[in-house]
Write a protein that holds these residues in place. Structure first.
Motif, PDB file in Angstrom:
ATOM      1  N   SER A 196      -4.080   0.098  -5.188  1.00 43.79           N
ATOM      2  CA  SER A 196      -4.227   0.875  -3.962  1.00 43.79           C
ATOM      3  C   SER A 196      -5.264   0.220  -3.075  1.00 43.79           C
ATOM      4  O   SER A 196      -6.160  -0.484  -3.555  1.00 43.79           O
ATOM      5  N   SER A 207      -5.189   6.133   2.136  1.00 39.79           N
ATOM      6  CA  SER A 207      -5.044   4.876   1.407  1.00 39.79           C
ATOM      7  C   SER A 207      -3.566   4.527   1.254  1.00 39.79           C
ATOM      8  O   SER A 207      -2.683   5.325   1.568  1.00 39.79           O
ATOM      9  N   THR A 209      -0.591   3.100  -1.419  1.00 41.10           N
ATOM     10  CA  THR A 209      -0.193   2.916  -2.814  1.00 41.10           C
ATOM     11  C   THR A 209       0.809   1.776  -2.925  1.00 41.10           C
ATOM     12  O   THR A 209       1.682   1.624  -2.070  1.00 41.10           O
ATOM     13  N   GLN A 227      -0.473   7.033   1.065  1.00 42.20           N
ATOM     14  CA  GLN A 227      -0.621   8.208   0.215  1.00 42.20           C
ATOM     15  C   GLN A 227      -0.579   9.488   1.045  1.00 42.20           C
ATOM     16  O   GLN A 227      -1.040   9.524   2.183  1.00 42.20           O
ATOM     17  N   ALA A 241      -2.413   6.193  -7.061  1.00 44.19           N
ATOM     18  CA  ALA A 241      -1.479   5.072  -7.202  1.00 44.19           C
ATOM     19  C   ALA A 241      -0.968   4.983  -8.637  1.00 44.19           C
ATOM     20  O   ALA A 241       0.226   4.766  -8.874  1.00 44.19           O
TER      21      ALA A 241
END
Length: 263
Positions: A196, A207, A209, A227, A241
């Motif tokens: 991630s 974030s 993944t 995400q 992740a």
């Protein structure tokens, strides 16, 4: 021959049957059938049985399907979409552009960039749609195309520049694809990797993944996406992740176990 198959619970389009230890697998896509198995005799019997019950054509060994070229030999199976990639470049007016070494500039953080001038949304969206289909055989483009897909609602100059970079990379890699190596193991080992990137989106702080799974040495599935939930730390982003990768691993394990009949 009785045409009696068991439908896979993990993938409803896949059917399997076992006769005297030999495996036959059939995948259904609209009105097409993909047939494989451990015995050519069993495959031929299946085709004869189908022809006796339905009006159908035997197109022989799979070589080209939905823009994907399939090359089968003793080493394994090669999949690529080189002609489709060239068509994307032609439609984008970049068939003769210079190639680039990477699909995205190192360290580039795209944003909504609402202060920038808007660009032609129709061309951008068409190119992204084509690139997303190209991802069936190009995991190297997953992150770049995934990021560019986030700004389809309001396109700015920086997004257009990033798309051109991706297309320039495609120019130098149209022949790239997947090689599914023939394994000596009856059921190759399933191996997955996840990662991630924490707090990389400047607009919402979410974030990204990413994961990829190999069957033996061959990549079979991959993912790169933002995400859904805002992670409060890099550790939390990694857990998210890892959770997505674990879910995919369980599904793949169950599917392979069901198709092959081995735990």
């Amino acid at each position: 021959m009785e045409l009696e198959f068991s439908k896979c619970t993990k993938e409803p389009s896949v059917y399997r049957k076992t006769i005297k230890g030999e495996l036959l697998v059939v995948d259904v896509y609209v009105d097409d059938l993909f047939v494989t198995g451990t015995s050519k005799k069993l495959i031929n019997e299946f085709k004869k049985g189908m022809a006796s019950k339905f009006d159908m054509s035997d197109l022989g060994r799979l070589t080209y399907y939905l823009g994907i070229k399939v090359v089968q030999d003793d080493r394994g199976i090669t999949l690529n979409q080189s002609q489709y990639a060239k068509k994307i470049l032609e439609n984008a007016g970049m068939a003769k552009c210079n190639s680039a070494q990477a699909p995205m500039e190192l360290g580039l953080n795209l944003s909504k960039a609402e202060e920038e001038q808007e660009i032609n949304a129709t061309d951008f969206r068409r190119n992204i749609g084509c690139l997303r289909y190209l991802l069936h055989t190009r995991p190297d483009l997953s992150f770049c195309v995934g990021v560019l897909s986030r700004y389809m609602h309001s396109l700015r100059e920086s997004h257009g520049v990033a798309l051109k970079q991706c297309l320039r990379y495609l120019q130098g890699s149209t022949s790239y694809g997947l090689f599914l190596e023939r394994s000596l193991q009856k059921v190759p080992r399933l191996i997955g990797y996840s990662d991630s990137s924490y707090n990389v989106d400047p607009d919402d702080g979410k974030s990204t993944t990413g994961h990829i799974f190999y069957l033996g040495k061959s990549p079979i599935t991959w993912c790169s996406q933002k995400q859904d939930t805002l992670a409060l730390s890099s550790c939390e982003a990694e857990f998210m992740a890892g959770t997505e990768a674990a879910r995919q691993a369980i599904w793949l394990r169950d599917l392979l176990s069901e198709v092959t009949g081995q735990a």
